[in-house]
Design a protein around this motif. Structure first.
Motif, PDB file in Angstrom:
ATOM      1  N   UNK A   1      10.946   0.047  10.023  1.00  0.00           N
ATOM      2  CA  UNK A   1      10.032   0.249  11.140  1.00  0.00           C
ATOM      3  C   UNK A   1       9.824  -1.069  11.906  1.00  0.00           C
TER       4      UNK A   1
ATOM      5  N   UNK B   1       7.161   7.510   7.443  1.00  0.00           N
ATOM      6  CA  UNK B   1       7.246   7.036   8.837  1.00  0.00           C
ATOM      7  C   UNK B   1       6.582   5.665   9.005  1.00  0.00           C
ATOM      8  N   UNK B   2       5.783   5.255   8.004  1.00  0.00           N
ATOM      9  CA  UNK B   2       5.190   3.918   8.088  1.00  0.00           C
ATOM     10  C   UNK B   2       6.143   2.862   7.507  1.00  0.00           C
TER      11      UNK B   2
ATOM     12  N   UNK C   1      -1.377  -4.916  12.206  1.00  0.00           N
ATOM     13  CA  UNK C   1      -2.787  -5.187  11.990  1.00  0.00           C
ATOM     14  C   UNK C   1      -3.334  -4.234  10.928  1.00  0.00           C
ATOM     15  N   UNK C   2      -3.911  -4.797   9.878  1.00  0.00           N
ATOM     16  CA  UNK C   2      -4.459  -3.944   8.822  1.00  0.00           C
ATOM     17  C   UNK C   2      -3.390  -3.399   7.893  1.00  0.00           C
ATOM     18  N   UNK C   3      -2.183  -3.947   7.988  1.00  0.00           N
ATOM     19  CA  UNK C   3      -1.098  -3.570   7.070  1.00  0.00           C
ATOM     20  C   UNK C   3      -0.352  -2.338   7.509  1.00  0.00           C
TER      21      UNK C   3
ATOM     22  N   UNK D   1      -5.290   2.213   9.120  1.00  0.00           N
ATOM     23  CA  UNK D   1      -4.159   1.727   8.320  1.00  0.00           C
ATOM     24  C   UNK D   1      -3.246   2.851   7.816  1.00  0.00           C
ATOM     25  N   UNK D   2      -3.824   3.897   7.259  1.00  0.00           N
ATOM     26  CA  UNK D   2      -2.976   4.951   6.693  1.00  0.00           C
ATOM     27  C   UNK D   2      -2.730   6.091   7.668  1.00  0.00           C
ATOM     28  N   UNK D   3      -3.103   5.860   8.924  1.00  0.00           N
ATOM     29  CA  UNK D   3      -2.948   6.950   9.894  1.00  0.00           C
ATOM     30  C   UNK D   3      -1.696   6.768  10.744  1.00  0.00           C
ATOM     31  N   UNK D   4      -1.417   7.781  11.543  1.00  0.00           N
ATOM     32  CA  UNK D   4      -0.185   7.748  12.333  1.00  0.00           C
ATOM     33  C   UNK D   4      -0.309   6.713  13.452  1.00  0.00           C
ATOM     34  N   UNK D   5       0.832   6.457  14.104  1.00  0.00           N
ATOM     35  CA  UNK D   5       0.866   5.494  15.193  1.00  0.00           C
ATOM     36  C   UNK D   5      -0.027   5.876  16.351  1.00  0.00           C
TER      37      UNK D   5
ATOM     38  N   UNK E   1      -3.520   1.047  17.905  1.00  0.00           N
ATOM     39  CA  UNK E   1      -2.384   1.326  17.028  1.00  0.00           C
ATOM     40  C   UNK E   1      -1.170   1.781  17.853  1.00  0.00           C
TER      41      UNK E   1
ATOM     42  N   UNK F   1       0.826  -1.209   0.000  1.00  0.00           N
ATOM     43  CA  UNK F   1       0.000   0.000   0.000  1.00  0.00           C
ATOM     44  C   UNK F   1       0.861   1.261   0.000  1.00  0.00           C
TER      45      UNK F   1
ATOM     46  N   UNK G   1       3.863   6.625  -0.157  1.00  0.00           N
ATOM     47  CA  UNK G   1       3.083   7.134   0.968  1.00  0.00           C
ATOM     48  C   UNK G   1       4.013   7.490   2.109  1.00  0.00           C
ATOM     49  N   UNK G   2       3.430   7.733   3.243  1.00  0.00           N
ATOM     50  CA  UNK G   2       4.145   8.273   4.388  1.00  0.00           C
ATOM     51  C   UNK G   2       5.388   7.479   4.811  1.00  0.00           C
TER      52      UNK G   2
ATOM     53  N   UNK H   1      -6.894  -6.741   4.951  1.00  0.00           N
ATOM     54  CA  UNK H   1      -7.948  -5.750   4.703  1.00  0.00           C
ATOM     55  C   UNK H   1      -7.603  -4.494   5.491  1.00  0.00           C
ATOM     56  N   UNK H   2      -7.564  -3.344   4.825  1.00  0.00           N
ATOM     57  CA  UNK H   2      -7.163  -2.120   5.522  1.00  0.00           C
ATOM     58  C   UNK H   2      -8.213  -1.719   6.558  1.00  0.00           C
ATOM     59  N   UNK H   3      -7.721  -1.270   7.704  1.00  0.00           N
ATOM     60  CA  UNK H   3      -8.634  -0.878   8.776  1.00  0.00           C
ATOM     61  C   UNK H   3      -8.766   0.645   8.799  1.00  0.00           C
TER      62      UNK H   3
END
Lengths: 108, 409
Positions: free
Chosen positions: A71, A62-63, A106-108, B289-293, B299, A17, A59-60, B284-286
């Protein structure tokens, strides 16, 4: 004299992703004889992580990276073998290596 | 002290590493994976180790008897993909003493597009999961998250063969129920509550299907890593007293008991199992998923534990095993209507009483909490969740909230 190191990089478990949903990339990394220093003489996993972050990450960041290393929670396999066996960041890539990045999150 | 730890321990670990990690610890063969920075396995020994651990996790509790009908909750993710593969592998074993004898059926619950991904990606992921189910030797059923709001007379699941994601007449695709579900999710203000809401909804939906199908047990693919993360998250949300019922091998809060055969595997073992066996999980993205820690408590806890695990490889096991030592709550206590856990028994000095008192004093209110006296029907954490759902009605919020949540009684 410059040369190239050809490797395959794969992303799974949600890592794709971050790379525009691309699961497999064939990379040709420049290898330098060491005189002008524009490219590494030898590529380590650490160099590869940096290269991916600078050149391919969509994408970001930091991920993907944390400081200079991957990471925590992302596993790396070289030719289907755990990178911990191979020396992690310091492993020197060889021509034809297949490097897999896989997220445990979790959730990639 | 901290600076000592930072410099000394990782160096020491890396020194041991390369010399000692070159051979499988059982057969001295070619290494494949290292578990906890010390246990090296080759591919064959890792396979034996994994399938033995799976069988023994199920076997040692003596719950599952030959012929028992089991609903296998399959999300497509790493944990449940490995679980499904281990079940299929176990059913096909030739040696009788290693063969699994129960009778499993797969349930896949179609999730919504939480992370706002493109239609192409969603279609591709759904296709991959459906293909995986078709490949299986087991029969499969499909449901979807919005089915918790399905009309009473309609079915909540279909057989795999009857499922077509593009067919608007497919009974498990219900736009009205889906928009109701979305409006509930969107009314929650934090991602932590949204994740919680999804978890509870999913749990209730699986129960609904398992009850309708008359299954004896439900298998879920929760790993040790997930359990450790969830335990700490639950603690932070004030669900400390429910940890034992939610995270032990057997969860008997509901109609159909939930068993967790993957709970002794850490996530790394599960991922390497999938690589070894060539299973292709679909993550499956939750919502986060694309958000910060720091997007949600879960998370944050996940990145905290992963960070610790990097330097101290026993972190997950330690949390997990500590959780296993906790005492079960008194089964005769009051049950929370939503999560079905035993609520803190009436104690004069419980943490929730203290919170309630402080809340009353600080706002100078007489009585605002519904967790009060004989009417205690929601636990502290579910109470917070229900109160968060915005309701445009004069009916007392807690009553409407609960009625909306309860799916069957």
């Amino acid at each position: 004299m410059s040369n190239h190191l050809n490797i395959i990089v794969e992303f799974k478990g949600g890592m794709e992703l971050l790379f525009d949903n691309v699961t497999k990339k064939e990379l040709s990394l420049p290898v330098n004889s060491g005189e002008d220093g524009s490219a590494p003489v030898e590529w380590t996993i650490k160099d590869l992580i940096n290269h991916l972050k600078e050149k391919h990450l969509k994408e970001r960041p930091e991920l993907f990276v944390n400081d200079d290393s991957i990471r925590p929670g992302v596993l790396i396999l070289v030719n289907d073998v755990d990178w911990e066996i191979l020396g992690e960041n310091e492993y020197k890539l060889a021509d034809g290596d297949k490097v897999l990045f896989i997220s445990t999150l979790h959730g990639g | 002290m901290c600076s000592n730890l930072d410099t000394d321990i990782p160096v020491a670990l890396s020194k041991i590493k390369l010399d000692q990690l070159q051979f499988c610890k059982r057969c001295q063969g070619k290494p494949f994976v290292v578990i906890q920075r010390k246990d090296v396995f080759c591919r064959d020994c890792f396979y034996e180790y994994g399938s033995h651990k799976f069988r023994s996790t199920i076997g040692k509790t003596r719950k599952v008897k030959p012929g028992d009908r089991i609903l296998v909750a399959f999300s497509g993710g790493a944990g449940s993909s490995a679980m499904l593969d281990m079940i299929e592998d176990g059913l096909n074993k030739s040696a009788n003493h290693k063969k699994l004898m129960f009778s499993p059926t797969i349930l896949y619950i179609r999730e919504l597009n939480y992370a706002n991904e493109s239609d192409a990606i969603i279609t591709q992921k759904t296709h991959k999961i459906v293909e995986r189910l078709k490949k299986s030797c087991l029969s499969s059923m499909i449901s979807s998250m919005e089915m918790i709001y399905q009309d009473k007379e309609k079915p909540t699941f279909v057989d795999l063969g009857d499922f077509d994601p593009l067919d608007k007449d497919c009974p498990i695709i219900n736009d009205k129920a889906q928009s109701k579900f979305w409006s509930k999710i969107n009314s929650l203000s934090t991602d932590t509550s949204k994740e919680d809401f999804l978890r509870i909804s999913r749990q209730q939906l699986i129960q609904k299907v398992a009850t309708a199908g008359n299954f004896k047990y439900i298998f879920v693919g929760n790993t040790c890593t997930k359990t450790a993360i969830q335990m700490l998250t639950d603690l932070a949300q004030g669900k400390g007293s429910q940890i034992t019922s939610e995270h032990s091998f057997t969860d008997s809060r509901f109609n159909v008991e939930i068993l967790k055969p993957m709970r002794e595997f850490i996530k790394k073992e599960v991922l390497f199992w999938n690589i070894l066996r060539g299973t292709e999980p679909v993550e499956w993205s939750t919502i986060t998923t694309f958000k910060s820690n720091k997007a949600s408590l879960m998370k944050l806890t996940e990145s905290y534990i992963n960070g610790l695990e990097h330097d101290f490889p026993a972190t997950v096991y330690t949390i997990f095993k500590t959780g296993n030592k906790l005492k079960f709550p008194d089964p005769n206590g009051v049950i929370c209507k939503l999560c079905k856990s035993v609520i803190d028994p009436e104690q004069r000095c419980s943490a929730s009483n203290a919170l309630q008192l402080s809340h009353q004093l600080s706002k100078n209110l007489d009585d605002v909490f519904i967790n009060d006296g004989s009417d205690r029907i929601l636990c502290y954490s579910c109470n917070n969740l229900v109160n968060e759902i915005k309701i445009d009605s004069t009916v007392s919020p807690q009553k409407l909230g609960i009625a909306d949540y309860l799916l069957y009684d």
